[in-house]
Each structure stands twice: as structure tokens, then as C-alpha cells.
Motif scaffolding. Sequence first.
Motif, PDB file in Angstrom:
ATOM      1  N   ARG A  58     127.923  -8.054  83.265  1.00 14.04           N
ATOM      2  CA  ARG A  58     126.850  -7.604  84.003  1.00 14.04           C
ATOM      3  C   ARG A  58     126.675  -8.549  85.333  1.00 14.04           C
ATOM      4  O   ARG A  58     126.435  -8.086  86.431  1.00 14.04           O
ATOM      5  CB  ARG A  58     125.479  -7.648  83.219  1.00 14.04           C
ATOM      6  CG  ARG A  58     125.367  -6.346  82.252  1.00 14.04           C
ATOM      7  CD  ARG A  58     124.105  -6.393  81.768  1.00 14.04           C
ATOM      8  NE  ARG A  58     124.145  -5.321  80.843  1.00 14.04           N
ATOM      9  CZ  ARG A  58     123.507  -5.441  79.642  1.00 14.04           C
ATOM     10  NH1 ARG A  58     122.769  -6.238  79.496  1.00 14.04           N
ATOM     11  NH2 ARG A  58     123.550  -4.564  78.850  1.00 14.04           N
ATOM     12  N   ALA A  59     126.716  -9.910  84.886  1.00 18.74           N
ATOM     13  CA  ALA A  59     126.407 -11.037  86.094  1.00 18.74           C
ATOM     14  C   ALA A  59     127.701 -11.002  86.984  1.00 18.74           C
ATOM     15  O   ALA A  59     127.154 -11.187  88.256  1.00 18.74           O
ATOM     16  CB  ALA A  59     126.612 -12.527  85.266  1.00 18.74           C
ATOM     17  N   THR A  90     129.254  -8.157  87.761  1.00 12.50           N
ATOM     18  CA  THR A  90     128.932  -6.992  88.483  1.00 12.50           C
ATOM     19  C   THR A  90     128.065  -7.088  89.551  1.00 12.50           C
ATOM     20  O   THR A  90     127.944  -6.796  90.635  1.00 12.50           O
ATOM     21  CB  THR A  90     128.868  -5.855  87.590  1.00 12.50           C
ATOM     22  OG1 THR A  90     129.893  -5.638  86.700  1.00 12.50           O
ATOM     23  CG2 THR A  90     128.746  -4.427  88.357  1.00 12.50           C
ATOM     24  N   SER A  91     127.234  -7.857  89.146  1.00 10.48           N
ATOM     25  CA  SER A  91     125.818  -7.963  90.062  1.00 10.48           C
ATOM     26  C   SER A  91     126.374  -8.849  91.344  1.00 10.48           C
ATOM     27  O   SER A  91     125.998  -8.673  92.417  1.00 10.48           O
ATOM     28  CB  SER A  91     124.767  -8.856  89.283  1.00 10.48           C
ATOM     29  OG  SER A  91     124.326  -7.920  88.418  1.00 10.48           O
ATOM     30  N   VAL A 124     126.264  -7.788  95.151  1.00  9.92           N
ATOM     31  CA  VAL A 124     125.421  -8.569  96.171  1.00  9.92           C
ATOM     32  C   VAL A 124     126.511  -9.039  97.272  1.00  9.92           C
ATOM     33  O   VAL A 124     126.102  -9.180  98.301  1.00  9.92           O
ATOM     34  CB  VAL A 124     124.840  -9.760  95.544  1.00  9.92           C
ATOM     35  CG1 VAL A 124     124.401 -10.883  96.529  1.00  9.92           C
ATOM     36  CG2 VAL A 124     123.539  -9.442  94.533  1.00  9.92           C
TER      37      VAL A 124
END
Length: 67
Positions: A6-7, A9-10, A14
Motif C-alpha cells: 500500500r505504501a 502504491t501510495s 503521489v
Amino acid sequence: MSATYRAVTSLLLVGWLLFYTILAWYIGGFISEEAKLLPLLYYPIAGLAWIPGAVWLLKKRHKDDNN
């Protein structure tokens, strides 16, 4: 889905938004203030054109997670 996944992908999302914002800002700088129709067309399109890239990125990352 792990927290690391998830990190990543985030951060990718961004990064895409940062790249797109700078690109749209750069292109928008070439629009003449005397132009009447061009800003009315450019800014709404530029304001929404980042969405397909973000959707593609999220779908791609979700697809990779399922495999």
C-alpha cells in the motif's frame, strides 16, 4: 495486501500526481492571457486528465496483488 504494498502504491500515485501537476502547470504557462476560449478549454481538461493515469496505476497494482 500488505502495508508495504500500500505504501509503494501510495508513493507511486503521489509521484504521478506531482509529475502531472508540474506538467500541467508548465503547459498552462504558455496560454496567453488575451486568449478567451483556450483557458476555458484547457483548465477543465487539465484538471481532470490526471484521472485516467491514476485509475490505470491503481488497477495495475490491484491486478498485480491478485496474482
